[in-house]
Design a protein around this motif. Structure first.
Motif, PDB file in Angstrom:
ATOM      1  N   LEU A  87       0.864  -1.191   0.000  1.00  0.00           N
ATOM      2  CA  LEU A  87       0.000   0.000   0.000  1.00  0.00           C
ATOM      3  C   LEU A  87       0.901   1.241   0.000  1.00  0.00           C
ATOM      4  CD1 LEU A  87      -2.827  -0.866   2.599  1.00  0.00           C
ATOM      5  CD2 LEU A  87      -3.089  -0.610   0.120  1.00  0.00           C
ATOM      6  N   PRO A  88       0.536   2.247  -0.804  1.00  0.00           N
ATOM      7  CA  PRO A  88       1.363   3.455  -0.834  1.00  0.00           C
ATOM      8  C   PRO A  88       1.277   4.232   0.486  1.00  0.00           C
ATOM      9  CG  PRO A  88      -0.516   3.628  -2.358  1.00  0.00           C
ATOM     10  CD  PRO A  88      -0.595   2.286  -1.734  1.00  0.00           C
ATOM     11  N   ASP A  89       2.296   5.068   0.741  1.00  0.00           N
ATOM     12  CA  ASP A  89       2.303   5.873   1.976  1.00  0.00           C
ATOM     13  C   ASP A  89       1.358   7.071   1.879  1.00  0.00           C
ATOM     14  OD1 ASP A  89       4.154   4.238   3.175  1.00  0.00           O
ATOM     15  OD2 ASP A  89       5.871   5.368   2.382  1.00  0.00           O
ATOM     16  N   ASP A  90       1.280   7.667   0.703  1.00  0.00           N
ATOM     17  CA  ASP A  90       0.419   8.844   0.554  1.00  0.00           C
ATOM     18  C   ASP A  90      -1.032   8.463   0.911  1.00  0.00           C
ATOM     19  OD1 ASP A  90      -0.315  11.549  -0.687  1.00  0.00           O
ATOM     20  OD2 ASP A  90      -1.569  10.138  -1.803  1.00  0.00           O
ATOM     21  N   PRO A  91      -1.658   9.203   1.833  1.00  0.00           N
ATOM     22  CA  PRO A  91      -2.990   8.792   2.319  1.00  0.00           C
ATOM     23  C   PRO A  91      -4.042   8.634   1.215  1.00  0.00           C
ATOM     24  CG  PRO A  91      -2.099  10.557   3.687  1.00  0.00           C
ATOM     25  CD  PRO A  91      -1.164  10.390   2.535  1.00  0.00           C
ATOM     26  N   ASN A  92      -4.047   9.559   0.252  1.00  0.00           N
ATOM     27  CA  ASN A  92      -5.068   9.449  -0.793  1.00  0.00           C
ATOM     28  C   ASN A  92      -4.798   8.272  -1.731  1.00  0.00           C
ATOM     29  OD1 ASN A  92      -6.390  11.590   0.262  1.00  0.00           O
ATOM     30  ND2 ASN A  92      -5.926  13.032  -1.400  1.00  0.00           N
ATOM     31  N   ILE A  98      -6.969   0.827  -1.598  1.00  0.00           N
ATOM     32  CA  ILE A  98      -7.929   0.043  -0.807  1.00  0.00           C
ATOM     33  C   ILE A  98      -9.263  -0.044  -1.552  1.00  0.00           C
ATOM     34  CG2 ILE A  98      -9.223  -0.008   1.375  1.00  0.00           C
ATOM     35  CD1 ILE A  98      -6.655   1.353   2.634  1.00  0.00           C
ATOM     36  N   THR A  99      -9.619   1.045  -2.225  1.00  0.00           N
ATOM     37  CA  THR A  99     -10.847   1.017  -3.041  1.00  0.00           C
ATOM     38  C   THR A  99     -10.770  -0.089  -4.085  1.00  0.00           C
ATOM     39  OG1 THR A  99     -11.177   3.383  -2.733  1.00  0.00           O
ATOM     40  CG2 THR A  99     -12.286   2.385  -4.618  1.00  0.00           C
ATOM     41  N   TRP A 100      -9.581  -0.239  -4.709  1.00  0.00           N
ATOM     42  CA  TRP A 100      -9.428  -1.298  -5.719  1.00  0.00           C
ATOM     43  C   TRP A 100      -9.490  -2.686  -5.094  1.00  0.00           C
ATOM     44  CZ3 TRP A 100     -10.801  -0.747 -10.348  1.00  0.00           C
ATOM     45  CH2 TRP A 100     -10.612   0.446 -11.033  1.00  0.00           C
ATOM     46  N   MET A 101      -9.051  -2.799  -3.845  1.00  0.00           N
ATOM     47  CA  MET A 101      -9.171  -4.100  -3.165  1.00  0.00           C
ATOM     48  C   MET A 101     -10.644  -4.478  -3.036  1.00  0.00           C
ATOM     49  SD  MET A 101      -6.436  -3.689  -0.043  1.00  0.00           S
ATOM     50  CE  MET A 101      -6.725  -5.347   0.532  1.00  0.00           C
ATOM     51  N   PHE A 102     -11.445  -3.496  -2.604  1.00  0.00           N
ATOM     52  CA  PHE A 102     -12.884  -3.771  -2.461  1.00  0.00           C
ATOM     53  C   PHE A 102     -13.522  -4.022  -3.828  1.00  0.00           C
ATOM     54  CE2 PHE A 102     -12.305  -2.128   1.768  1.00  0.00           C
ATOM     55  CZ  PHE A 102     -13.300  -2.720   2.518  1.00  0.00           C
ATOM     56  N   ALA A 103     -13.095  -3.250  -4.828  1.00  0.00           N
ATOM     57  CA  ALA A 103     -13.667  -3.445  -6.167  1.00  0.00           C
ATOM     58  C   ALA A 103     -13.404  -4.858  -6.665  1.00  0.00           C
ATOM     59  CB  ALA A 103     -13.067  -2.417  -7.134  1.00  0.00           C
ATOM     60  N   SER A 147     -11.316  -2.703 -18.193  1.00  0.00           N
ATOM     61  CA  SER A 147     -10.366  -2.528 -19.286  1.00  0.00           C
ATOM     62  C   SER A 147     -10.260  -1.050 -19.662  1.00  0.00           C
ATOM     63  CB  SER A 147     -10.848  -3.363 -20.485  1.00  0.00           C
ATOM     64  OG  SER A 147     -10.178  -2.997 -21.646  1.00  0.00           O
ATOM     65  N   HIS A 148     -11.407  -0.391 -19.705  1.00  0.00           N
ATOM     66  CA  HIS A 148     -11.444   1.031 -20.045  1.00  0.00           C
ATOM     67  C   HIS A 148     -10.651   1.836 -19.016  1.00  0.00           C
ATOM     68  CE1 HIS A 148     -13.068   4.582 -21.933  1.00  0.00           C
ATOM     69  NE2 HIS A 148     -13.412   5.041 -20.737  1.00  0.00           N
ATOM     70  N   ARG A 149     -10.847   1.522 -17.745  1.00  0.00           N
ATOM     71  CA  ARG A 149     -10.164   2.271 -16.693  1.00  0.00           C
ATOM     72  C   ARG A 149      -8.650   1.992 -16.704  1.00  0.00           C
ATOM     73  NH1 ARG A 149     -10.126   5.196 -11.778  1.00  0.00           N
ATOM     74  NH2 ARG A 149     -12.196   5.935 -12.394  1.00  0.00           N
ATOM     75  N   LEU A 150      -8.277   0.740 -16.904  1.00  0.00           N
ATOM     76  CA  LEU A 150      -6.844   0.399 -16.889  1.00  0.00           C
ATOM     77  C   LEU A 150      -6.126   1.056 -18.053  1.00  0.00           C
ATOM     78  CD1 LEU A 150      -4.519  -1.285 -15.614  1.00  0.00           C
ATOM     79  CD2 LEU A 150      -5.157  -3.132 -17.215  1.00  0.00           C
ATOM     80  N   GLY A 151      -6.788   1.097 -19.215  1.00  0.00           N
ATOM     81  CA  GLY A 151      -6.159   1.696 -20.398  1.00  0.00           C
ATOM     82  C   GLY A 151      -4.821   1.043 -20.681  1.00  0.00           C
ATOM     83  N   ASP A 152      -3.795   1.871 -20.923  1.00  0.00           N
ATOM     84  CA  ASP A 152      -2.489   1.275 -21.199  1.00  0.00           C
ATOM     85  C   ASP A 152      -1.547   1.347 -19.997  1.00  0.00           C
ATOM     86  OD1 ASP A 152      -1.900   3.914 -21.211  1.00  0.00           O
ATOM     87  OD2 ASP A 152      -1.309   4.046 -23.332  1.00  0.00           O
ATOM     88  N   ALA A 153      -2.127   1.545 -18.817  1.00  0.00           N
ATOM     89  CA  ALA A 153      -1.299   1.566 -17.596  1.00  0.00           C
ATOM     90  C   ALA A 153      -0.879   0.147 -17.225  1.00  0.00           C
ATOM     91  CB  ALA A 153      -2.084   2.198 -16.448  1.00  0.00           C
ATOM     92  N   ASP A 154       0.194   0.053 -16.469  1.00  0.00           N
ATOM     93  CA  ASP A 154       0.632  -1.266 -15.989  1.00  0.00           C
ATOM     94  C   ASP A 154      -0.270  -1.757 -14.861  1.00  0.00           C
ATOM     95  OD1 ASP A 154       2.685  -1.434 -17.742  1.00  0.00           O
ATOM     96  OD2 ASP A 154       4.291  -1.078 -16.294  1.00  0.00           O
ATOM     97  N   TRP A 155      -0.588  -0.853 -13.943  1.00  0.00           N
ATOM     98  CA  TRP A 155      -1.369  -1.214 -12.757  1.00  0.00           C
ATOM     99  C   TRP A 155      -2.533  -0.242 -12.593  1.00  0.00           C
ATOM    100  CZ3 TRP A 155       0.203  -5.858 -12.043  1.00  0.00           C
ATOM    101  CH2 TRP A 155       1.554  -6.198 -12.175  1.00  0.00           C
ATOM    102  N   PHE A 160       2.239  -1.041  -8.380  1.00  0.00           N
ATOM    103  CA  PHE A 160       1.539  -2.265  -7.974  1.00  0.00           C
ATOM    104  C   PHE A 160       1.140  -2.154  -6.504  1.00  0.00           C
ATOM    105  CE2 PHE A 160       1.664  -6.447  -5.956  1.00  0.00           C
ATOM    106  CZ  PHE A 160       0.810  -7.182  -6.780  1.00  0.00           C
ATOM    107  N   SER A 161      -0.086  -2.575  -6.201  1.00  0.00           N
ATOM    108  CA  SER A 161      -0.576  -2.492  -4.820  1.00  0.00           C
ATOM    109  C   SER A 161      -1.415  -3.728  -4.495  1.00  0.00           C
ATOM    110  CB  SER A 161      -1.455  -1.250  -4.632  1.00  0.00           C
ATOM    111  OG  SER A 161      -2.738  -1.494  -5.197  1.00  0.00           O
TER     112      SER A 161
END
Ligand SMILES: N[C@@H](CCC(=O)N[C@@H](CS)C(=O)NCC(=O)O)C(=O)O
Length: 217
Positions: A87-92, A98-103, A147-155, A160-161
């Motif tokens: 998990l990243p350190d930056d709070p947002n 964490i939102t993606w974990m729930f998703a 797929s639309h949201r991921l686009g051409d991003a790696d993660w 990676f989280s």
């Protein structure tokens, strides 16, 4: 403190990594935390001792000292909160991961499980052929959005989280269905997850259990 998880004595998938102990093993591997595994039979999972760990009689469970957890979302979250790397350190950014974990477990996994059940458990029903396309379309709908949201991003959101770990884990169940091929960026995303050394170690560990010779079988 020793961490002990439970896993199938013999997984129904024969070691394809679809049993949910794999995602917990993966999280532990990502943060470099050694762990032990206690294998349980289907019968033992429904007995009182195991029900005290997981009221639903399922694997995996997680024990660390006097803490017992079940539900892989909660277990991975616990691991990610206590050890660096998931998990990243930056709070947002952390809140978004964490939102993606729930998703993953709440929005993407349910239709995928529904499809697996429709194919495996309902294939012999008279209405199965009629229902299957509806179930497949519910999966496609979610995959299209993802797929639309991921686009051409790696993660999904920067590095990676734990969100990616759970998302890749739930998508893995579709690997043999061919549906993912319709979304090349999701197929590539899955492959990136599987290529992580921590995933490979987790996969190998569960495979070793499922290919080990057992005197009782
Ligand atoms: N929502 C739970 C699901 C756990 C689950 O379905 N476990 C399966 C193995 S992957 C199981 O124990 N199945 C046997 C059963 O339900 O009897 C989680 O994420 O931990």
């Amino acid at each position: 403190m020793t961490i002990t998880i439970t896993a199938f004595e013999r997984s129904p998938d024969g070691g394809k990594g679809l049993a949910r102990d794999t995602r917990v093993r993966w999280a532990l591997e990502e943060v470099g935390q050694p762990y032990e595994v206690r294998l349980v039979s289907f019968q033992a999972m429904k007995e009182r001792a195991h029900l005290a760990l997981n009221p639903f009689g399922q694997i995996p469970t997680y024990q660390e000292g006097d803490l017992t957890l079940f539900e892989t979302g909660a277990i991975v979250f616990h691991i990610a909160e206590r050890r660096a790397g998931l998990l990243p350190d930056d709070p947002n950014a952390r809140a978004r991961a964490i939102t993606w974990m729930f998703a993953a477990v709440n929005t993407i996994e349910p239709p995928i499980l529904e499809l697996a059940n429709a194919r495996l458990l309902e294939g012999d029903k008279s209405w199965s052929k009629e229902r299957l396309p509806l179930v497949e379309d519910r999966v496609r709908n979610r995959l299209k959005q993802l797929s639309h949201r991921l686009g051409d991003a790696d993660w999904l959101d920067g590095a990676f989280s734990a969100g990616d770990l759970l998302m890749v884990s739930v998508l893995l169940r579709l690997k043999s269905s061919g549906i993912l091929d319709e979304y090349p960026n999701l197929s590539a995303y899955l492959a990136r997850g599987e290529a992580r050394p921590a995933y490979k170690r987790a996969f190998a560990a569960q495979l070793a259990v499922n290919t080990a010779k057992s005197p009782t079988r």
